[in-house]
Design an enzyme around this catalytic site. Sequence first.
Site: not given
Length: 404
Positions: A80, A172
């Site tokens: 991400d 994350e």
Amino acid sequence: MRAYERLLQYVKFHTTSSEETHTHPSTERQFALAKYLEQEMRALGLQNVLLDDHCYVYGTLPATPGHEAAPGLGFIAHMDTSDEASGENVQPIVHSDYNGEDIALPAGVTLDTVRFPFLKDLKGQTLITSDGSTLLGADDKAGIAEILTMAERLQAEKIPHGKICIAFTPDEEIGEGSDFFDLERFGAAYAYTVDGGDVGGLEYENFNAASAVVTVRGFSVHPGEAKDVMVNAQQVAMDYHQSLPQQDRPEHTAGHEGFYHLTSMMGQVSLAKLGYIVRDHDLQKFEQRKQTMRALAEKFNRQYGPGTVTVQLCDTYYNMLEKIRPHWHLIENARKAIQKAGLTPVEEPVRGGTDGAMLSFKGLPCPNLGTGGFNFHGVCECITAEKMDKAVEILLGLAEIYKG
């Protein structure tokens, strides 16, 4: 294939995570990159490749003959990207033989050497940026690219190694990358996250962290009749904040220095709330900071009456150094691999948290290695192909060291 060539493909996937959805993964779009990586890992010859329902991708490179007894060594990166700048429709630009001077990007953003003096040191390298309208996404697609390039080279160059365990995680950037990480399936005895920072960076300390909500209950009456009666919750809240050590704010701290950070506030005369994050690398000082907030509440309650100020504290993560110390070989061997790649290790405390910290406390000791990037979470993000090559060399060095 060089790592930067992989990066140019990965950044085209829109993978921004979101704190608003409360789902796992937080955004379905992360699956597009995950599926692409799943297929690439299979094509590279990794075994036990799996993309699970929570968007974690796992794969294993079996040990070469004679090294099966070596403990599994893991490498982890996240898919991400931050929502602090757009991650959609990223248009990467490769600046070959960069001249070390200011760069005017098509979207009107300038990477200037006054604001970013490190650019001068990149002269002659192959610099990669976005077009200035989005972030680049090297945080952390560069880490993914470097890990898979390492896996490719281990096989192509027939480099002896133990079992190599690889995982790519979602979310994350919103602090949830380790929430559904399957340690048993991953199969490593210890691991490194490969995430952010200049190549040669080695991080094994992070903050102890807590969130805090300070609630102030006031007493509202007509302001014309307020003398000696009104308790303005907003004013009490401001006084509370000003009573915390003013030098211990993020804007006045660096290195190992901790802080109280006011992140939100709302209020009326009858009710006010302050939101904080509390941070310190030293566990004893961290506990003292929390006690300071509780003691202040007691002080204001003595002045204004019981229950005027309440403090809710919730620990969110801890300093992974506690879990790394018993496995100091991870640091010593990382230093060796960095030096073998011709670099000097740069060891600095993380002024935040990492998935590696969460995983370390779950039983997987996991320091972090830099990828070679700069200016993350914004439209000025950049990285160089040469720094990515060095990162791959470091990973190869670790695989060789841990072959047993």
